[in-house]
Design an enzyme around this catalytic site. Sequence first.
Site, mmCIF file in Angstrom:
data_model
loop_
_atom_site.group_PDB
_atom_site.id
_atom_site.type_symbol
_atom_site.label_atom_id
_atom_site.label_comp_id
_atom_site.label_asym_id
_atom_site.label_seq_id
_atom_site.Cartn_x
_atom_site.Cartn_y
_atom_site.Cartn_z
ATOM 1 N N TRP A 195 0.850 -1.177 0.000
ATOM 2 C CA TRP A 195 0.000 0.000 0.000
ATOM 3 C C TRP A 195 0.899 1.245 0.000
ATOM 4 C CZ3 TRP A 195 -0.419 3.980 3.610
ATOM 5 C CH2 TRP A 195 -1.415 4.927 3.313
ATOM 6 N N ASP A 377 -15.431 9.009 -0.297
ATOM 7 C CA ASP A 377 -16.006 8.307 0.858
ATOM 8 C C ASP A 377 -16.716 9.287 1.806
ATOM 9 O OD1 ASP A 377 -16.472 6.424 2.784
ATOM 10 O OD2 ASP A 377 -14.389 5.805 2.989
ATOM 11 N N ARG A 453 -9.225 -2.547 8.566
ATOM 12 C CA ARG A 453 -9.869 -1.233 8.446
ATOM 13 C C ARG A 453 -11.315 -1.326 8.968
ATOM 14 N NH1 ARG A 453 -11.326 3.081 3.626
ATOM 15 N NH2 ARG A 453 -10.218 4.816 4.516
ATOM 16 N N LYS A 486 -16.219 5.579 -8.630
ATOM 17 C CA LYS A 486 -14.911 5.131 -8.157
ATOM 18 C C LYS A 486 -15.190 3.910 -7.296
ATOM 19 C CE LYS A 486 -11.088 6.507 -5.115
ATOM 20 N NZ LYS A 486 -10.422 7.614 -4.438
ATOM 21 N N ASP A 488 -14.154 1.098 -5.018
ATOM 22 C CA ASP A 488 -13.018 0.820 -4.129
ATOM 23 C C ASP A 488 -13.128 -0.580 -3.525
ATOM 24 O OD1 ASP A 488 -10.660 1.393 -2.753
ATOM 25 O OD2 ASP A 488 -11.357 3.362 -2.088
ATOM 26 N N ASN A 490 -11.095 -2.161 -0.113
ATOM 27 C CA ASN A 490 -10.032 -1.731 0.798
ATOM 28 C C ASN A 490 -9.480 -2.770 1.754
ATOM 29 O OD1 ASN A 490 -9.159 0.955 0.273
ATOM 30 N ND2 ASN A 490 -11.237 1.642 0.727
ATOM 31 N N ASP A 558 -2.448 5.165 -3.496
ATOM 32 C CA ASP A 558 -2.864 6.248 -2.603
ATOM 33 C C ASP A 558 -1.714 7.216 -2.371
ATOM 34 O OD1 ASP A 558 -5.469 5.540 -2.286
ATOM 35 O OD2 ASP A 558 -5.235 4.611 -0.319
HETATM 36 C C1 GLA Z 1 -9.058 4.167 -0.325
HETATM 37 C C2 GLA Z 1 -8.818 4.882 -1.633
HETATM 38 C C3 GLA Z 1 -8.719 6.372 -1.381
HETATM 39 C C4 GLA Z 1 -9.995 6.842 -0.732
HETATM 40 C C5 GLA Z 1 -10.266 6.067 0.542
HETATM 41 C C6 GLA Z 1 -11.627 6.397 1.096
HETATM 42 O O1 GLA Z 1 -7.953 4.256 0.514
HETATM 43 O O2 GLA Z 1 -7.680 4.397 -2.278
HETATM 44 O O3 GLA Z 1 -8.490 7.067 -2.582
HETATM 45 O O4 GLA Z 1 -11.069 6.701 -1.633
HETATM 46 O O5 GLA Z 1 -10.217 4.661 0.314
HETATM 47 O O6 GLA Z 1 -11.909 5.713 2.251
#
Ligand code: GLA
Length: 748
Positions: A195, A377, A453, A486, A488, A490, A558
């Site tokens: 990451w 988010d 998370r 977008k 995601d 995570n 990120d």
């Molecule tokens: C991930 C994405 C970020 C953002 C966060 C939101 O880390 O890569 O760009 O959108 O989630 O929680």
Amino acid sequence: MLKTFSTILVLLVAPAVGYAQPMVNHFDAGAKVFRLDGGGVSYVFGVNARGELEQLYWGGRLGAADKFPQAAPMREWASFDSSYTNTPQEYAGWGAGLFNEPALKVSFADGNRDLVLHYESHAEVANGFDVVLKDVARPIFVTLHYAIDAESGILARSATIENRGSEAVTVEQAAAAAWALPAGHYTLNYLTGRWAGEWTLNQEAVRAGARVIESRRGSTGHQANPWFALQAGEADEEHGEVWFGTLGWSGSWRITVEQDQLDAVRVTGGFNPFDFGYVLHAGEKLETPVFYGGYAKNGLGGASRLLHRYELEHILPRAEAKAGQEQAAGPTALTPRPRPVIYNSWEATEFNVTEAGQMALAEKAAALGIDRFVMDDGWFGQRKDDHAGLGDWYVNQEKFPHGLKPLIDRVHALGMDFGLWVEPEMVNPDSDLYRKHPDWVLHFPGRPESEQRNQLVLNLARPEVREYVLGFLDKLLTENDIAFLKWDYNRNWSEPGWDQLPAAEQKRVYVEFTRNLYAILAELRKRHPQVEIESCSGGGGRVDLGILRYVDEVWPSDNTDPFDRLTIQDGFTYAYPPQVMMAWVTDSPHWLNKRTTSLSYRMLSSMQGSLGIGANIANWTPDEAATAKRLIAAYHQVQATIVQGELYRLISPRNGSEFSATETVRASKNQAVVFAFIHSTQKGRGFPTLKLKGLDPAAEYALSAIEGKAAAGTPEVASGAWWMNHGLEMDEGFRGDFQAAAFRLDRK
Ligand code: GLA
């Protein structure tokens, strides 16, 4: 049954770049040799005397009349390495004393685990062959699919495994394909990371034994990406032979690069066999992912240019350019349209999104010339931070009392379209969804559920979960005028149980989860053809040619530090085109490295890919806003060249380089864009002269600066030959720390 001799010539419209030779597939029934020609590549394999399918050749294109004799099995090496092990089989079953990586390993109900695949029949398909293999005794059939691209010579290979028997068979290991290279000295290139530190290019000599590149995480992963390139001997960025490949699969995967006992190299890739098991009941089939493979004569640069073109033309969703944006991006021969320049407030506001705050940012963004405003988010459920809300995809009433409509209307009135962040496959235990359906997550009953998370992974393999996810996304897109998601993801998997199935079948989750993800994406695109999608997984954790069939762009990392981004972006482009590489300009000092850089440096770093702004623009000075506005306008003019052109990595930023530079040349050779970056000038060294590449030597090109200056006396107009042989020199004053310059060349 063998087909009779035949030749198929597939005539295609002459491509804008590449090779004018047509694609040919040919089967020589006498010698039992299959040959595929596309672009500058020939790929040849045949049926040997024992009946195995054996690779004969993969490399530069051969003469049309050149013939191969029937494949001869490799000899036994004393009594320890059988001919079966030594022969470079196209798709070897584990049996008959195979000691190398098998393509396929199965267990039968009676305890037999021996599988020896022999040629059975084949069919010609438009751009290749389907070749059927069968076990020597049992009704296990494998159809190998081969398709070659006429322009790039890139092959798409996959397998369909079928149980035509009456009893269930467990597939324990299934590759998409195996590629073979003769004994020799090779350098292996592969991409690893973590990451905020994705896309590290590793280069190492291939040695005896196996190098395994893999993900056991349920998804593609940040830690390794399913791409490899093997360079022969002294090959480098622009010279020498390179064989490369990439797997189209967003679940657990494995690529094994193996130098065998006789120094030959094989690359086998597909589903990760770790914790794998797929029960094929009578009559059932298993389709593997596609393993794409290519060959270039002109180094890693040549390899990535072929791959980029293939991805742009054959993998990415194709959409008609919209009016207005088409003009902004300039005409392009390719239908994946250059990405709108986006604004995203994640780094500015994090979870603290409100109607008023987002509207204020939208005003600022529109004034900069932004095309698309994306809310990240925090807009849904009880989402105040990352402890709650995932799974509850209704608009948070406190933050958006009138729903999303007022914000979306405002964004539209400002001349932008609207995008929204979602994380569909996840759930927080603190959510209505989890309270209602605690059994919907991946888990083993009675075992702890490991949170990461503060979230768990929904078992998307389950039909009711798939329907829930498709349902809420469809509703969201139907009820709101949303141009972009977008998407995601995570965390990685833990406790991958699926207790609705019998114990022996639960490992199907590794296949069905990813299939359902693709099915949802495909269905959403069908129902909402105007919606574009980004694949994000905490940055670059889900980037591969499987997901890229359904998404328009990806978030590579990120980590938005503009200096780190140079190596991240450099690594990324070995496997994927700048078109899909989203790159935001964010605040300085940067949150991760605490590094301070100028806005111009940050802008140019991001302009190497698909540009976005992710800074807190509410705090920008008028000067900063003016710089960004000017550079966004300049970017719009040359964007199609940067993101869809032929990329030359002139100076790599890797290995602590003092400098780096890239050049992209439009397919028509009418335009080129050059970026130059200084990390930190040392001992007074000036920037090296950049000898440009890929221009038309006879054409005249006018040079203009996007940012920075060329050396005094640099001609305003000169031939392609001048720019390529004499080169482009930077201004004497181009020195210091974290400096950047950019130029465009336009054919007169
Ligand atoms: C991930 C994405 C970020 C953002 C966060 C939101 O880390 O890569 O760009 O959108 O989630 O929680």
